[in-house]
Structures are given as C-alpha cells and as structure tokens.
Motif scaffolding. Sequence first.
Motif, PDB file in Angstrom:
ATOM      1  N   CYS A 241      53.151  24.872  42.803  1.00  0.00           N
ATOM      2  CA  CYS A 241      53.363  25.910  41.554  1.00  0.00           C
ATOM      3  C   CYS A 241      52.483  25.891  40.551  1.00  0.00           C
ATOM      4  N   ALA A 242      52.375  24.289  40.250  1.00  0.00           N
ATOM      5  CA  ALA A 242      51.512  23.535  39.030  1.00  0.00           C
ATOM      6  C   ALA A 242      50.433  23.792  38.672  1.00  0.00           C
ATOM      7  N   ARG A 243      49.621  24.092  40.193  1.00  0.00           N
ATOM      8  CA  ARG A 243      48.182  24.169  40.200  1.00  0.00           C
ATOM      9  C   ARG A 243      48.175  25.829  40.055  1.00  0.00           C
ATOM     10  N   LEU A 244      49.298  26.817  40.280  1.00  0.00           N
ATOM     11  CA  LEU A 244      48.783  28.707  40.373  1.00  0.00           C
ATOM     12  C   LEU A 244      49.167  28.487  39.396  1.00  0.00           C
ATOM     13  N   GLY A 245      49.920  27.443  38.162  1.00  0.00           N
ATOM     14  CA  GLY A 245      50.639  28.226  36.525  1.00  0.00           C
ATOM     15  C   GLY A 245      51.978  28.632  36.529  1.00  0.00           C
ATOM     16  N   ILE A 246      53.098  28.259  37.669  1.00  0.00           N
ATOM     17  CA  ILE A 246      54.133  29.592  38.168  1.00  0.00           C
ATOM     18  C   ILE A 246      54.830  27.704  37.612  1.00  0.00           C
ATOM     19  N   LYS A 247      56.046  28.592  36.690  1.00  0.00           N
ATOM     20  CA  LYS A 247      57.210  27.264  36.092  1.00  0.00           C
ATOM     21  C   LYS A 247      57.870  27.848  37.875  1.00  0.00           C
ATOM     22  N   LEU A 248      58.504  25.799  37.796  1.00  0.00           N
ATOM     23  CA  LEU A 248      59.775  26.507  38.835  1.00  0.00           C
ATOM     24  C   LEU A 248      60.922  26.132  38.140  1.00  0.00           C
ATOM     25  N   ILE A 249      61.989  26.534  38.613  1.00  0.00           N
ATOM     26  CA  ILE A 249      62.754  26.461  37.961  1.00  0.00           C
ATOM     27  C   ILE A 249      64.457  26.368  39.182  1.00  0.00           C
ATOM     28  N   HIS A 250      64.866  25.000  39.352  1.00  0.00           N
ATOM     29  CA  HIS A 250      65.526  25.125  40.625  1.00  0.00           C
ATOM     30  C   HIS A 250      66.975  24.971  39.113  1.00  0.00           C
ATOM     31  N   SER A 251      68.191  25.469  40.327  1.00  0.00           N
ATOM     32  CA  SER A 251      69.904  25.943  39.436  1.00  0.00           C
ATOM     33  C   SER A 251      69.914  24.702  39.497  1.00  0.00           C
ATOM     34  N   THR A 252      71.394  24.140  38.758  1.00  0.00           N
ATOM     35  CA  THR A 252      72.042  23.427  38.578  1.00  0.00           C
ATOM     36  C   THR A 252      72.874  23.210  39.229  1.00  0.00           C
ATOM     37  N   PRO A 253      73.321  22.371  40.208  1.00  0.00           N
ATOM     38  CA  PRO A 253      73.509  21.858  41.979  1.00  0.00           C
ATOM     39  C   PRO A 253      75.479  22.833  41.134  1.00  0.00           C
ATOM     40  N   GLY A 254      76.274  23.822  41.904  1.00  0.00           N
ATOM     41  CA  GLY A 254      77.250  23.820  41.230  1.00  0.00           C
ATOM     42  C   GLY A 254      77.826  25.367  40.722  1.00  0.00           C
ATOM     43  N   ARG A 255      76.218  25.545  40.510  1.00  0.00           N
ATOM     44  CA  ARG A 255      76.185  26.287  38.980  1.00  0.00           C
ATOM     45  C   ARG A 255      75.198  27.336  39.884  1.00  0.00           C
ATOM     46  N   PRO A 256      75.370  28.416  40.732  1.00  0.00           N
ATOM     47  CA  PRO A 256      74.561  29.567  41.537  1.00  0.00           C
ATOM     48  C   PRO A 256      74.447  30.607  40.709  1.00  0.00           C
ATOM     49  N   GLU A 257      74.344  30.508  39.456  1.00  0.00           N
ATOM     50  CA  GLU A 257      73.988  31.361  38.949  1.00  0.00           C
ATOM     51  C   GLU A 257      72.885  32.230  38.682  1.00  0.00           C
ATOM     52  N   GLY A 258      72.430  33.234  38.844  1.00  0.00           N
ATOM     53  CA  GLY A 258      71.020  33.831  39.299  1.00  0.00           C
ATOM     54  C   GLY A 258      70.713  33.754  40.407  1.00  0.00           C
ATOM     55  N   ARG A 259      71.825  33.614  41.565  1.00  0.00           N
ATOM     56  CA  ARG A 259      71.513  33.813  43.406  1.00  0.00           C
ATOM     57  C   ARG A 259      72.070  34.694  43.724  1.00  0.00           C
ATOM     58  N   GLY A 260      72.879  35.731  42.957  1.00  0.00           N
ATOM     59  CA  GLY A 260      73.409  36.613  44.019  1.00  0.00           C
ATOM     60  C   GLY A 260      72.486  38.048  44.397  1.00  0.00           C
ATOM     61  N   LYS A 261      71.660  38.108  43.978  1.00  0.00           N
ATOM     62  CA  LYS A 261      70.502  39.694  44.223  1.00  0.00           C
ATOM     63  C   LYS A 261      70.125  38.981  45.748  1.00  0.00           C
ATOM     64  N   ILE A 262      69.390  37.183  45.587  1.00  0.00           N
ATOM     65  CA  ILE A 262      69.226  37.338  47.247  1.00  0.00           C
ATOM     66  C   ILE A 262      69.759  37.436  48.043  1.00  0.00           C
ATOM     67  N   GLU A 263      71.106  36.722  47.598  1.00  0.00           N
ATOM     68  CA  GLU A 263      72.203  36.603  48.894  1.00  0.00           C
ATOM     69  C   GLU A 263      73.083  38.022  49.065  1.00  0.00           C
ATOM     70  N   ARG A 264      72.978  39.115  48.241  1.00  0.00           N
ATOM     71  CA  ARG A 264      72.870  39.874  48.519  1.00  0.00           C
ATOM     72  C   ARG A 264      72.436  40.625  49.582  1.00  0.00           C
ATOM     73  N   ALA A 265      70.937  40.170  49.922  1.00  0.00           N
ATOM     74  CA  ALA A 265      69.797  40.535  49.842  1.00  0.00           C
ATOM     75  C   ALA A 265      69.945  39.726  51.875  1.00  0.00           C
ATOM     76  N   PHE A 266      70.054  38.949  51.706  1.00  0.00           N
ATOM     77  CA  PHE A 266      70.912  38.382  52.796  1.00  0.00           C
ATOM     78  C   PHE A 266      71.983  38.795  53.628  1.00  0.00           C
ATOM     79  N   ARG A 267      72.751  39.556  52.600  1.00  0.00           N
ATOM     80  CA  ARG A 267      73.414  39.384  53.691  1.00  0.00           C
ATOM     81  C   ARG A 267      73.643  41.595  54.018  1.00  0.00           C
ATOM     82  N   THR A 268      72.241  41.855  53.887  1.00  0.00           N
ATOM     83  CA  THR A 268      71.897  42.833  54.005  1.00  0.00           C
ATOM     84  C   THR A 268      70.941  42.830  55.035  1.00  0.00           C
ATOM     85  N   VAL A 269      70.063  41.830  55.461  1.00  0.00           N
ATOM     86  CA  VAL A 269      69.175  41.158  56.622  1.00  0.00           C
ATOM     87  C   VAL A 269      71.162  41.114  58.144  1.00  0.00           C
TER      88      VAL A 269
END
Length: 450
Positions: A241-269
């Motif tokens: 990510c650093a070499r490509l200029g991508i900002k890498l963001i890690h979620s705070t442990p115990g605070r899953p805000e922002g992960r709902g969309k991919i969890e919903r996509a996995f439910r569709t899978v």
Amino acid sequence: MALVDEEERRRAERAHQVALFRYQLIREAADPALSPRQRGAMVRELAAQIHTDPFGRQITVGRGTLDRWLRNWREGGFDALLPPTRQVTPRTPEEVLDLAAALKRENPSRTTAQVVRILTQHLGWGPSYRTVHRHLGRLDLLDRPDGQAPPVFGRFEADRPNELWVGDALHGPKIAGRKTYLFAFLDDHSRLMVGHRWGFMEDSVRLAAALRPALAARGVPEGVYVDNGSAFVDKALLRACARLGIKLIHSTPGRPEGRGKIERAFRTVRDQFLVEVDSEKIADLGELNRLFTAWAEHVYHRAVHSETGQPPMERWLAGSPFPQPTAAQLREAFRWSEHRTVTKTATVSLLGNIYNVDAALVGRKVELVFDPFDLAEIEVRFQNRPFGLAVPHHISRHAHPKARPEIPEAPPAPSTGIDYLRLIDTARTLELGQKINYTALLPDQPAEDS
C-alpha cells in the motif's frame, strides 16, 4: 555482535512502522489536487486531533511537523519519512510511571501537570509532562472534557468509486478434503466486488493473490479498510500500500463500524453461491474460483443493489476512468523486503541462505528486496539506492516459509492387493502344520548285542 545486529534490526523495523504511521497521517493532505488553502485547513485539523501512534500511545502532532513530513514526502517519497534508526528514545523507569498512575488514581482531580510536580518534589526529578500524559492516557485515567458526548457513528458511504475498498476474509467449504478461505475486496461506494480469490490458507500470500489482480483490473483506490487479522497487519500488505500510495486503514478492535457492507456481501455469497456448492463435485481450487468469478460477474454485479438502487458494476463504471498501475509498479509493490547488516566477508544471510554483496557495503544495513517464491534473486538496496543483485553463495531454501504453494494432495497410490505380513503368517502356519518326524529328531541308538 549478534546482540548489536538484533538491536539494529529492531530499530529498523520500528523506524518502518513510524514511517507508515506518518504516511497514513499525511496521505490525504498530500493530494496534489488540493489547493494551498484546502491543504492548510486539513493540516490544522490534523494538528488539533489526538492520534494513536504505532505503539499504542495517544499523541498530537504539531502543524510544523506535519508540514515537514509533507515536504519530505514530496521530495523523497516514502523513504524520506523514515526517522533515523540510530535514534534512541530515553525511557522512564517503570516504577516512576506506576507511581504517577497511583497518584492519579488517589485523586482523580489531579491534572497531569500536578502529578509531574508531585513526582519532582518527591523524587528530586520528574519525567516530562508528555511522558506522564501518554502513560495516563494508555491507562484510561484522563477525564473527558465536561459536556463531551460519547462518539456517535452514523452510516457511512464513500462519495465515489475507488475512494475506499473494504477487505475481509470468509471461511468456506472443504474442497478436496481441505478447508477453503475467500479473500475479497468491496468498493464501498458501488458495492462492486473488485477483487476475490479462494485459497487453502488465510495468509498474506493468498491476500495478495486477491488484491494484486484487483489493482491491475480495477485501478488503485485511495484507501483500503481492513480488520486486524494476521494477514491484514502483515508488513507485506503495509509495504504494498505504501509503494502504491494507498492509505491503509485498520478498524479499531471491538468497533466494527464501516464493515457492514462487506459482511452483507458475504451473506449474499453464502445465500446465493455457497448454498449451491457441492464440494464433492468440485475437483480443485481452480474450479471453485472459476465458478465464483462467473457468479460474481454474471449475477452479483448485475443485480440491482437494495441500498444504492443500481447494479454494482453500473455504479462503479460511472466513476471511470481510474488510475491504473503499471506492471513494474505492481511488481515492486508486491515484493517483500528484509533488512540485514553486511558482514566483514561482504555477505548477508536470509532464511538460512548466504549471499555475496558489494564489498563497499561491509558493515552497512541494507534492504533485501525479493519475490517470496524465488529466493535465488535478491535485489540489494542501500539508502534507497540499488546496489545490484546479491549473488547466491549457499542456498538451502528457495522460497519464503510463508510462501507455501497450494499444491493439491496427491491421490493415494493404487493398491497392489499384497499383504506382506499376512503372507508371512500363512507361510509360518503351513510350516507348523506339517507332520514332525520325532524319530528323526532323536540321536542314533547303538545296536543291541545278540
């Protein structure tokens, strides 16, 4: 000498973590599309915030420091953000910090400055205000400002395609007797599944196998949001990510805000794809990945999403074209690196292998850049300058231990039907069943006299 080398290695790793923290902090402000006024407002906002450094401490960063990091980034890129690895941070004795915490617990109304005064009076000296303040913050002993409400999180959505990708892993069925894992990346704005791959292991190699083709096909996002799983915190992903200029963001442990969309996509899978998977009929990973790609492209990307009201592919294409990385940029980003000190014999070691390097580098700490699947070719760099290839002197390992290929288990060899021990048992039984001539076993008797 070994202890010195180990200390230098730790300092180099610490410096790399600090550089990644600085990079992630200034990434948005470094956007060349910003005007000086916009950049100034963003930097002032960053300077007013409290940040968590790579070592878990709560810190603030001054405006002048942020401006200096931005200048360094523009002039020298990521490597210019590295602090001097020889810098030694003075450490306050643990018992003094424990006493500071005890003073705060004894009287919570004491300010940090008051705690420092008491320590100075009691000990004859005292740690700095910043040291004590960080320590009390780590122990959650700092009071909230009066009237400050707890944070409230609303629904978030990226403003445009490729602004933010969200990555996660899903446990899947057993194929050929082995458990599978799906690494997937979802575009937060369009819900397009930009990258995906099923594998037999949940590691950084399989993650790269999903992310690298996604970057080649879908372009480079501004940020990637992931959790704190071992594959997502691996330094290989941080480097890419650093070499490509991508900002890498890690979620705070115990605070899953922002992960709902991919969890919903996995439910569709699970509901639409995995429910139809017959693991007995799928021969290998290649077939599983081929079937999943067909489902994602033909069904998931074309179906109208319940929240956006548009098919993911249509919504994502509305933001095109996107910045595309070159093949050379991708190759550099997904190589791994290690730091080593060159010995007096102009050699370096990596995973038990010995390599010869330029004699001018003796005593220097160099960076070894390599493909984890091919340790025969190692590029040597010093202070971000190439110093040719390391010449293999003794090679005992040809691939990194983490770079385990997904080789299917060999089918059992056809049975010959021969049971060796049973044959021996049968022969022995036959031998014992034969009639025994006891007379023949007796010694010869002398003839009787007549």
